[in-house]
Design a protein around this motif. Structure first.
Motif, PDB file in Angstrom:
ATOM      1  N   ALA A  20       0.817  -1.220   0.000  1.00 23.09           N
ATOM      2  CA  ALA A  20       0.000   0.000   0.000  1.00 23.09           C
ATOM      3  C   ALA A  20       0.844   1.260   0.000  1.00 23.09           C
ATOM      4  O   ALA A  20       0.408   2.310  -0.488  1.00 23.09           O
ATOM      5  CB  ALA A  20      -0.940  -0.004   1.204  1.00 23.09           C
ATOM      6  N   LYS A  21       2.055   1.195   0.538  1.00 26.77           N
ATOM      7  CA  LYS A  21       2.909   2.378   0.630  1.00 26.77           C
ATOM      8  C   LYS A  21       3.817   2.547  -0.583  1.00 26.77           C
ATOM      9  O   LYS A  21       4.671   3.423  -0.603  1.00 26.77           O
ATOM     10  CB  LYS A  21       3.774   2.296   1.896  1.00 26.77           C
ATOM     11  N   SER A  22       3.623   1.739  -1.597  1.00 28.96           N
ATOM     12  CA  SER A  22       4.468   1.826  -2.784  1.00 28.96           C
ATOM     13  C   SER A  22       4.265   3.164  -3.482  1.00 28.96           C
ATOM     14  O   SER A  22       3.157   3.703  -3.532  1.00 28.96           O
ATOM     15  CB  SER A  22       4.134   0.682  -3.744  1.00 28.96           C
ATOM     16  N   THR A  23       5.337   3.720  -4.040  1.00 22.17           N
ATOM     17  CA  THR A  23       5.240   4.990  -4.766  1.00 22.17           C
ATOM     18  C   THR A  23       4.697   4.800  -6.177  1.00 22.17           C
ATOM     19  O   THR A  23       4.351   5.769  -6.843  1.00 22.17           O
ATOM     20  CB  THR A  23       6.620   5.665  -4.844  1.00 22.17           C
ATOM     21  N   SER A  24       4.648   3.555  -6.641  1.00 20.60           N
ATOM     22  CA  SER A  24       4.072   3.255  -7.958  1.00 20.60           C
ATOM     23  C   SER A  24       3.127   2.070  -7.829  1.00 20.60           C
ATOM     24  O   SER A  24       3.461   1.066  -7.197  1.00 20.60           O
ATOM     25  CB  SER A  24       5.170   2.911  -8.975  1.00 20.60           C
ATOM     26  N   GLU A  55     -10.132   6.171  -2.642  1.00 21.72           N
ATOM     27  CA  GLU A  55     -10.578   5.151  -1.694  1.00 21.72           C
ATOM     28  C   GLU A  55      -9.501   4.915  -0.647  1.00 21.72           C
ATOM     29  O   GLU A  55      -8.312   5.129  -0.895  1.00 21.72           O
ATOM     30  CB  GLU A  55     -10.883   3.836  -2.415  1.00 21.72           C
ATOM     31  N   GLU A  56      -9.934   4.441   0.499  1.00 20.00           N
ATOM     32  CA  GLU A  56      -8.999   4.068   1.553  1.00 20.00           C
ATOM     33  C   GLU A  56      -8.691   2.589   1.421  1.00 20.00           C
ATOM     34  O   GLU A  56      -9.582   1.740   1.482  1.00 20.00           O
ATOM     35  CB  GLU A  56      -9.597   4.343   2.932  1.00 20.00           C
ATOM     36  N   VAL A  57      -7.432   2.283   1.186  1.00 23.64           N
ATOM     37  CA  VAL A  57      -6.997   0.905   1.017  1.00 23.64           C
ATOM     38  C   VAL A  57      -6.430   0.399   2.333  1.00 23.64           C
ATOM     39  O   VAL A  57      -5.565   1.047   2.941  1.00 23.64           O
ATOM     40  CB  VAL A  57      -5.934   0.793  -0.093  1.00 23.64           C
ATOM     41  N   LYS A  88       0.196  -5.728  11.500  1.00 21.67           N
ATOM     42  CA  LYS A  88       0.041  -4.279  11.486  1.00 21.67           C
ATOM     43  C   LYS A  88      -0.904  -3.881  10.361  1.00 21.67           C
ATOM     44  O   LYS A  88      -0.764  -4.318   9.232  1.00 21.67           O
ATOM     45  CB  LYS A  88       1.412  -3.615  11.280  1.00 21.67           C
ATOM     46  N   VAL A  89      -1.889  -3.053  10.705  1.00 19.40           N
ATOM     47  CA  VAL A  89      -2.861  -2.591   9.724  1.00 19.40           C
ATOM     48  C   VAL A  89      -2.407  -1.247   9.154  1.00 19.40           C
ATOM     49  O   VAL A  89      -2.154  -0.296   9.902  1.00 19.40           O
ATOM     50  CB  VAL A  89      -4.263  -2.449  10.338  1.00 19.40           C
ATOM     51  N   VAL A  90      -2.265  -1.196   7.830  1.00 22.48           N
ATOM     52  CA  VAL A  90      -1.833   0.021   7.155  1.00 22.48           C
ATOM     53  C   VAL A  90      -2.995   0.547   6.321  1.00 22.48           C
ATOM     54  O   VAL A  90      -3.551  -0.171   5.482  1.00 22.48           O
ATOM     55  CB  VAL A  90      -0.613  -0.242   6.249  1.00 22.48           C
ATOM     56  N   LYS A  91      -3.375   1.813   6.535  1.00 18.46           N
ATOM     57  CA  LYS A  91      -4.445   2.435   5.764  1.00 18.46           C
ATOM     58  C   LYS A  91      -3.858   3.545   4.903  1.00 18.46           C
ATOM     59  O   LYS A  91      -3.133   4.408   5.394  1.00 18.46           O
ATOM     60  CB  LYS A  91      -5.522   2.999   6.693  1.00 18.46           C
ATOM     61  N   THR A  92      -4.184   3.507   3.630  1.00 13.57           N
ATOM     62  CA  THR A  92      -3.659   4.492   2.686  1.00 13.57           C
ATOM     63  C   THR A  92      -4.780   4.953   1.762  1.00 13.57           C
ATOM     64  O   THR A  92      -5.567   4.147   1.265  1.00 13.57           O
ATOM     65  CB  THR A  92      -2.529   3.888   1.834  1.00 13.57           C
TER      66      THR A  92
END
Length: 488
Positions: free
Chosen positions: A143-147, A433-435, A451-455
């Motif tokens: 989810a934190k990928s720049t591409s 949208e929130e992923v 760990k839950v990551v929201k992006t």
């Protein structure tokens, strides 16, 4: 990063932007492309060994109209006002002929930003990898990928000066040679597939057998870590294990150039690679050759760039995108749509025949029933730089989807005689949208915690590949009532 494999053994007696980019195209350019680059590129496909499921060339199938597919991630430029294009046909006969875009537009507006020049481009490679049962490998980006954040993508990545240094320095962005299939792109494609999925596309250097280089799980895992960490050059590592990177069996299948007003731009050479239907190994005297189906199970890279790696049928991936279960960018959605016609979902014993039909499709010229110069460009040479050609308002048609044209190659290749697909367009609705992504991390004490990551990302939804003429007609019909109001 496990690289587990399983095998089945059988005995065989036989061993068997909205900017309108300018470029000119003429018939002599078309013939030159077809006779040189097309012949060179597709001769590789015609020489594939029988273990890859391709023997004699399959006769050209009757031309079919691509059906509308299910309704995935790309960030095209969003125009400030409705966008219109002047449509023209090469034939003069024609109310029944579909409208098609001109191949040049000398009067580009400086307000569009085209005069400022394009941003730098990163050369990259990507592989549509088919399993022995003709399923396609997709990786789930973090989810934190720049591409391509949270999207499902084909394995691939940028060319590396460390690994592909023999081919550096590369031509500058403005040089057309940077945007052609080459050994550098091929080696990067094989390397990135190994780094990202653990699957090694390599053959035996000694020529024994006719299948892939087989290594233990431990060797693959160790090599994957070292190659990813630039501790050893990929080609040297493969050769040290008695193998050769299998660049010869990569089949070029379009190139994609990111529109010039995007912050990160790539010139990506796409390839198709078909894992062998079986491996044939040598045996002791008196024994029949052993035909072995070896399936390298894909694995993610430990969560660095991907959280999952999986084979599935093209139709299943498209259905998941349609249902909102996964994110696909327009290029991936488009390519999966094209090949899904030849690789059905149901289990089949005719995997070789499916592959022959797919390769026959890739060889066929013209590539489209629409009379247009891009139809004379083989799939191996097609270049696509998506541009918004029209769109409709919310609630009128397509839930506000934009229509992405694929005919133009981008500013870098104007006047090159290259282009993409004039017959089809991709419809897509971009939404914020929130992923949510669940990642497993290991603490200093060795405990594994989730760990839950929201992006929040711009997510492409409601994708569809459609004939251009049909899409433009529908968009025009949706805009007609509003134009009538304005006149009133």
């Amino acid at each position: 990063m496990s690289s587990a494999r399983f095998r089945l053994r059988t005995r065989s007696g036989s061993g068997i932007g909205i900017n309108i980019f300018n470029f000119n195209f003429n018939s002599s350019t078309s013939r030159k492309l077809q006779s040189n680059n097309h012949t060179r590129a597709l001769s590789r496909a015609s020489s594939l060994p029988s273990t890859y499921g391709i023997g004699t060339p399959h006769p050209p199938a009757p031309r079919k109209t691509l059906p509308a597919s299910p309704r995935s991630r790309y960030n095209p430029p969003t125009p400030a006002r409705p966008f219109t294009t002047t449509m023209a046909s090469r034939t003069s006969s024609s109310s029944s002929k579909p409208e098609i875009p001109p191949l040049s537009n000398p009067s580009s507006s400086s307000s569009s930003g085209i005069d400022k020049g394009p941003l730098p481009i990163r050369p990259s490679s990507s592989v549509i990898l088919l399993s022995p049962t003709n399923q396609v490998l997709l990786l789930h980006r973090v989810a934190k990928s720049t591409s391509f954040a949270s999207a499902h993508v084909f394995p691939g990545g940028n060319l590396s000066e460390f690994h592909e240094g023999d081919y550096f320095p590369l031509p500058p962005t403005s040089d057309q040679e940077l945007h052609r299939d080459s050994e550098a792109y091929r080696l990067a494609a094989v390397r990135e597939t190994f780094e990202e999925s653990g699957i090694l596309l390599a053959t035996r250097k000694d020529g024994k057998g006719s299948g892939m280089l087989e290594l233990s799980e431990e060797e693959l895992e160790e090599g994957r870590r070292k190659v990813f960490g630039d501790q050893v050059k990929f080609r040297e590592w493969v050769e040290g294990r008695g193998g050769v990177a299998d660049v010869e069996n990569l089949i070029p299948f379009t190139r994609w150039i990111t529109p010039q007003n995007q912050r990160k731009r790539f010139t990506t050479q796409m390839y198709l690679y078909m894992l062998p239907l079986h491996n044939t190994t040598t045996t002791t005297a008196g024994e029949s050759p052993t035909s072995t189906v070896v399936v390298q199970t894909p694995t993610h890279d430990g969560g660095i760039e991907h959280t999952a790696a999986q084979f599935d049928s093209p139709s299943t991936w498209l259905a998941k995108a349609s249902a909102g279960e996964i994110i696909l960018y327009p290029p991936q959605f488009y390519l999966l749509t094209l090949i899904s016609r030849f690789l059905p979902t149901k289990q089949s014993s005719n995997y070789g025949e499916q592959r022959e039909k797919l390769v026959s499709f890739l060889r066929r010229v013209p590539t489209s029933s629409v009379p247009h110069p891009t139809s004379d460009i083989p799939w191996a040479e097609k270049v696509m730089s998506p541009e918004v050609v029209s769109f409709a308002k919310q609630g009128s048609y397509g839930n506000g989807r934009v229509i992405l044209g694929l005919a133009k190659p981008g500013r870098e290749l104007m006047d090159s005689g290259r282009g993409g697909d004039v017959e089809r367009v991709v419809l897509v609705d971009f939404r914020k949208e929130e992923v949510v992504e669940v990642k497993e991390e290991q603490t200093e004490g060795g405990e594994v915690v989730k760990k839950v990551v929201k992006t929040t990302v711009r997510v492409p939804r409601d994708l569809e590949v459609m004939e251009r003429a049909e899409a433009m007609a529908m968009a025009a019909a949706a805009a007609a009532p509003e134009k009538k109001k304005e006149k009133g």
